[in-house]
Design an enzyme around this catalytic site. Structure first.
Site, mmCIF file in Angstrom:
data_model
loop_
_atom_site.group_PDB
_atom_site.id
_atom_site.type_symbol
_atom_site.label_atom_id
_atom_site.label_comp_id
_atom_site.label_asym_id
_atom_site.label_seq_id
_atom_site.Cartn_x
_atom_site.Cartn_y
_atom_site.Cartn_z
ATOM 1 N N LYS A 126 6.434 118.894 8.744
ATOM 2 C CA LYS A 126 6.992 118.646 7.408
ATOM 3 C C LYS A 126 7.288 119.944 6.677
ATOM 4 O O LYS A 126 8.333 120.084 6.022
ATOM 5 C CB LYS A 126 6.021 117.785 6.607
ATOM 6 C CG LYS A 126 5.840 116.377 7.164
ATOM 7 C CD LYS A 126 4.741 115.627 6.445
ATOM 8 C CE LYS A 126 4.535 114.226 7.027
ATOM 9 N NZ LYS A 126 3.431 113.498 6.392
ATOM 10 N N SER B 136 2.774 108.717 3.953
ATOM 11 C CA SER B 136 3.001 110.093 3.510
ATOM 12 C C SER B 136 3.881 110.209 2.273
ATOM 13 O O SER B 136 3.875 111.241 1.613
ATOM 14 C CB SER B 136 3.631 110.905 4.648
ATOM 15 O OG SER B 136 2.779 110.929 5.765
#
Length: 725
Positions: free
Chosen positions: A659, A616
């Protein structure tokens, strides 16, 4: 016998001794009769099964025919009148003849009886012979004192037989029980194998054969229960109600197994309990964390000492029905080693096409699990073996937002904690929404609400302590005042009940007094980021987090990269991929390609004690390197996530909701996510989306344009001037 008229009104008898008429002992006929009667008596004793043969020795030493005759008469099977006639006969020779006649008849009867018994035994069937032998063994055991009271094997066997007749067990189970009962009948109660067989039969009898909950699926009631027990989780609740609606239409629960995947404390186990309530069924939980033996699922074979059935059969026995809701908790924590693979044992259990004949190794009889509603939970989807994962329908539960945790704290956790600590109905504890949000942000950093419950429990314990101390102080003060007043005889009984319902408003200063200093200091976003630093977004098992990527140049060098910060292999690959793309597309990234080859790079990910891995951070690593080589800083209110490829594509990642929520807590205003993660924005609360500007990117060129807008403007300006020239 005469009746006397004395004061007692008693009977009196005149007794005369009866003497036999004289007889000649030397008479041959008399001798022959005595000898013949002795032989008949010995023969009758040998034919009778109830008279021991040792009596023959005693009879053989009797020489007086009169004594032998008187000894035999009471045992003859003749009428009372016949015995009276023998008693009145004073001629010994005549009495011997009559006794001889009766003995001959008695011997004929015994011979016929023995012959009948012999014929009956030879023609007796298998079941009758077993019953005959069994009854004989019971009598022998009873005589030996091995069967006393309720603990005797006879009463135990009768109880088992009664239970077997009343049980609705399957045909296979009945055959297994009959075989085991036959073995039990041949064993002594003290034998070690006796209790093994006895426990086996009891286990089969304890299973709830043909016992069902008969609960009906009511969708309105199911929605109400799910809303009562859980706040939020709209997507999860919708999927559960859809599943129940299909089951109601089909009239069967046969279908895919539901697998709830999410961080700890988000309500996976409690969702299973709510489903059981909605279905009106019993709930059973099987903890699979650390299970490494296949026998824990399928049971131990009876050849082992201390063998027991598996967890499936045990749960059916505990719930008492054949159609409970069974939750496999932490299915991702199964361990495989040399003792077996428990995940493989679950393949049959969780397969709707096979579990109608699941066989436990201990019971060795098929169990129908097709009516059981199976649910599984896991924290990590990727540690579940693919064949097992293929049998389940995955429903992901993400972390809660601060607003959702705030609602859960007021509606669910606080009333539960007050009741657990005995303050329900005594004190009305009030928190402001601002105070609760500060507790959530300063004392907890988690995806679920377990730590929040522990912190609120700590606060309530402090309030309880203050409350009890106040009551005890009032009690002591009242008694002290009465002691000073000598004329008063009143005493106070310690009572913890409130005189009036008191409301206590808890401020954050009072929270600090109860819990101490904050566990987590609020991370303040800097006004500006240094060159070579970029803000990335990361996923953790307890929610999302913000991750800073720091880079510096080391002069001189040869273009090597040094990495620190406990990085995994996947994350290291992202760094090398980003560096290779920058070197091959230096012009598009406004980077001097010669400069990149002359300098070494040190890239660091702070919080080095925490292990980090995953793809990520690819876009954040790319932007940090571009910032380092171009000398252009990145805005501090910009954060990004996404995997990258050598061709410059931005690939989708997981945990977007967590997130984005972490970016919102950190004060980020602008977020870059992969284009293919656009669908994940539906899970993010509207209140959060309204305060963020989220841009979806598909290539690293798009990332470069959004992260370095000033470079793009200067490029456009220079291109315009070139065209004018």
């Amino acid at each position: 016998i005469e009746y006397t008229n004395d004061e007692h009104g008693s009977f009196a008898a005149k007794i005369e001794y009866f003497e036999d008429s004289p007889y000649n002992t030397n008479d041959l006929e008399f001798k022959a009769l005595g000898k013949a009667m002795k032989q008949l008596v010995q023969k009758a004793i040998s034919l009778s099964p109830h008279i021991p043969s040792e009596i023959n020795f005693f009879v053989d030493h009797i020489d007086d025919p009169s004594y032998l005759c008187d000894l035999v008469i009471p045992y003859l099977s003749v009428d009372f009148s016949e015995k009276q006639m023998l008693l009145e006969c004073d001629n010994l020779q005549e009495r011997l003849k009559k006794v001889h006649y009766f003995l001959t008849s008695e011997i004929e009867i015994l011979e016929i009886t023995n012959k009948i018994n012999s014929d009956v035994k030879s023609e007796m069937g298998k079941q009758q012979r077993k019953y005959f032998v069994r009854e004989q063994m019971k009598l022998l055991q009873k005589e030996l004192g091995e069967m006393e009271g309720k603990s005797s094997s006879t009463s135990s066997g009768q109880d088992l037989n009664q239970k077997i007749e009343q049980s609705k067990m399957s045909k296979e189970a009945r055959e297994a029980v009959d075989r085991e009962m036959e073995r039990l009948s041949m064993m002594q109660p003290g034998a070690p194998e006796y209790m093994v067989s006895h426990n086996y039969v009891n286990w089969i009898l304890d299973l709830p054969w043909e016992t069902f909950s008969h609960g009906e699926i009511n969708l309105k009631n199911a929605e109400k229960i799910l809303d009562e027990d859980h706040y939020g989780l709209k997507k999860v609740k919708k999927r559960i109600v859809e599943f129940l609606s299909v089951c109601a239409l089909k009239g069967s629960l046969k279908g895919p197994i539901l697998l709830f995947v999410g961080p700890p404390g988000v309500g996976k186990t409690s969702l299973g309990k709510s489903i059981a309530r909605a279905l009106g069924r019993k709930f059973g939980r099987i903890a699979l964390g650390g299970v490494r033996d296949e026998a824990e699922i399928r049971g131990h074979r009876r050849t082992y000492v201390g063998s027991m059935p598996g967890k499936i059969a045990d749960t059916l026995k505990k719930t008492g029905v054949m159609d409970p809701v069974i939750l496999f908790d932490e299915i991702d924590k199964l361990v495989s080693d040399g003792r077996g693979d428990p995940s493989s044992a679950l393949l049959e259990v969780l397969d709707p096409e096979q579990n109608n004949s699941f066989t436990d190794h201990y019971l060795s009889i098929p169990l129908d699990l097709s009516k059981v509603f199976f649910i599984a939970t896991a924290n990590n989807l990727y540690s579940i073996p693919p064949p097992l994962r293929d049998r389940m329908e995955i429903i992901e539960l993400s972390s809660y937002t601060i607003e959702e945790k705030n609602h859960i704290a007021f509606d669910h956790i606080l009333p539960q904690v007050l009741e657990e600590h005995g303050l329900q109905g005594k004190i009305d504890v009030k928190f402001s929404e601002e105070t609760m949000k500060k507790i959530i942000d300063s004392y907890t950093r988690e995806a679920g609400v377990r730590q929040l419950k522990r912190e609120l429990a700590g606060i309530i314990r402090g309030i309880t302590k203050d409350f009890v101390e106040e009551k005890q102080e009032q009690h002591n003060q009242f008694n002290l005042n009465n002691k000073k007043n000598k004329n008063s005889k009143k005493t106070s009984t310690l009572n913890y009940e409130m005189d009036s319902y008191e409301t206590r408003v808890i401020s954050f200063e009072k929270v600090r007094e109860y819990l101490g200093a904050e566990n987590f200091q609020a991370r303040e976003r800097p006004e500006n980021l240094p060159i070579g630093v970029c803000t990335g977004l990361a996923w953790t098992p307890v929610g999302g987090d913000v991750l800073l990527v720091e880079t510096v140049k080391l002069n001189p060098g040869s273009g090597k990269i040094q990495l620190t910060g406990q990085l995994g292999d996947v994350m290291k690959e992202s760094v090398h991929t980003a560096f290779a793309f920058i070197k091959s597309h230096a012009k598009e990234c406004s980077v001097n390609s010669k400069l990149t080859l002359k300098n070494d790079i040190h890239m660091h990910f702070p919080e080095g004690a925490v292990k980090k891995d995953g793809p990520s951070a690819g876009t954040a690593v790319f932007c940090a390197m571009v910032s380092l080589f171009s000398g252009k800083p990145i805005a501090s209110n910009l954060a990004m996530t996404g995997e990258i490829s050598l061709r410059g594509e931005v690939l989708p990642v997981g945990g977007v909701k967590e997130k984005v929520l972490a970016a919102h807590r950190y004060g980020i205003k602008y977020v870059l996510i992969p284009e293919k993660n656009k669908k994940d924005l539906e899970e993010i609360p509207t209140s959060v989306l309204s305060e963020l500007r989220i841009t979806c990117v598909s290539t690293l060129n798009d990332v470069f344009k959004e992260a370095f807008p000033s470079v793009n403007k200067s490029k456009k300006k220079s291109n315009t001037q070139t065209k004018r020239k």
